[in-house]
Design an enzyme around this catalytic site. Structure first.
Site, mmCIF file in Angstrom:
data_model
loop_
_atom_site.group_PDB
_atom_site.id
_atom_site.type_symbol
_atom_site.label_atom_id
_atom_site.label_comp_id
_atom_site.label_asym_id
_atom_site.label_seq_id
_atom_site.Cartn_x
_atom_site.Cartn_y
_atom_site.Cartn_z
ATOM 1 N N HIS A 191 0.823 -1.215 0.000
ATOM 2 C CA HIS A 191 0.000 0.000 0.000
ATOM 3 C C HIS A 191 0.852 1.258 0.000
ATOM 4 O O HIS A 191 2.004 1.246 0.439
ATOM 5 C CB HIS A 191 -0.895 0.027 1.239
ATOM 6 N N GLU A 233 -6.551 -0.663 -5.739
ATOM 7 C CA GLU A 233 -7.462 0.158 -4.953
ATOM 8 C C GLU A 233 -7.141 1.631 -5.201
ATOM 9 O O GLU A 233 -5.972 2.025 -5.243
ATOM 10 C CB GLU A 233 -7.300 -0.130 -3.462
#
Length: 325
Positions: free
Chosen positions: A38, A107
């Site tokens: 991430h 995402e």
């Protein structure tokens, strides 16, 4: 027997701590490990987001046995697929054959940082498919020139490949959430990745070529001898989990996740995440994955500062119980 994995959750710990944690997981007897990749944490309360690939390289040198895997990397916006192929091949060499490349369509939370916009879901899957084709070609040692619908590659070749040292290529896992991604995973993947214990995902994967391939799930847990403290910590750091993939993939940052989960109560979180220290609660949370046909389940202990007691407990109580599942 379902293999039980450990998750290096980069959103809740810094890079040196993450390496220490996976060393502890290897000593505790976990079968494999996975690493999130991430740029942002889901919630500010989690507080971290180091570069996963540097952590993986350090983990490869600090451990001896435990397999490593991205869970998952998006090879289409933040990273170009040619760069992902190079990183994965290097990781396989550093780990001496212990690395698997988990890929997904991404995402918004992480991919927005490069300013390329956030494509529709069907476009993201098209990009993922094209990216896998590029990565496979580079893994084969080809000199790649590619001009596709979404990517251009000019005269790319990997100069350090696992086969140069007698190692297998990294297996490629593809994250799924519905029929289209399952078709893609069955056709192009070496394994399937999912965060929900849904038998229909495994069945769809099998129909499209996945029969006999590994199926890797993931489950958040929150061990603490004080169950109330565990529930509070799970709510504080993992209430975003209640949103489901279709929502979570679209939100652009921690503020969006905070707003979307403002009405999620601690008791709501405790209904889906085992909290406390009763081994049977954790075993029963893993059971649906086994029944759905998953061959591996990676557990996520919530709380970056709560890994050591969890690993000690897992070695003595949790892992022996799960071996009987």
């Amino acid at each position: 027997m379902v293999q039980i994995g450990y998750t290096m959750m980069t959103e809740q710990a810094g890079p040196r701590a993450l390496v220490d944690h996976v060393v502890g997981a290897e000593k505790a007897g976990f079968d494999f490990s996975v690493t999130s990749d991430h740029y942002f944490p889901w919630l500010e309360e989690q507080g971290h987001a180091p570069y996963a690939w540097s952590v993986l390289g350090a983990a490869a040198q600090a451990t001896e046995r435990i397999p490593l895997m991205t869970y998952v990397t998006c090879p289409s916006l933040r990273y170009h697929p040619a760069v992902v192929a190079q990183k994965a091949a290097t990781m396989q060499l550093l780990s001496q054959g212990r690395f698997r490349l988990g890929l997904g369509s991404g995402e918004n939370l992480n991919e927005h940082v490069v300013g390329a916009g956030w494509p529709a879901a069907h476009v993201r899957l098209e990009m993922l498919e094209e990216a896998v084709e590029i990565i496979r070609a580079l893994f084969r040692g080809e000199n790649v020139n590619h001009h596709g619908a979404h990517f251009d590659v000019e005269n790319a070749k990997l100069w350090d490949l696992p086969g140069d040292e007698g190692l297998d290529l990294p297996g490629i896992g593809i994250a799924v959430s519905g029929p289209r991604s399952c078709e893609l995973a069955g056709r192009l993947g070496d394994l399937v990745i999912a965060t929900e214990a849904k038998a229909e995902l495994v069945e769809s994967f099998d129909r499209h070529g996945g029969t006999g391939k590994p199926r890797v799930g993931q489950l958040p847990v929150c061990f603490d001898t004080d169950r109330d403290a565990a529930v509070a910590r799970a709510h504080d750091q993992f209430r975003w989990f209640a949103g489901g993939w279709k929502v979570n993939s679209e939100l652009p940052g921690p503020a969006g996740f905070a707003g979307a989960t403002q009405f999620v109560r601690p008791e709501d979180v405790a209904e889906t995440i085992p909290c406390g220290s009763k081994v049977e609660d954790f075993v029963e949370a893993v059971r649906p994955y086994a029944e759905a046909g998953f061959t591996e389940v990676a557990l996520v202990q919530i709380g970056g500062d709560q890994q050591e007691p969890y690993l000690e407990w897992a070695e003595k109580e949790l892992l022996p119980a799960l071996r009987e599942l």
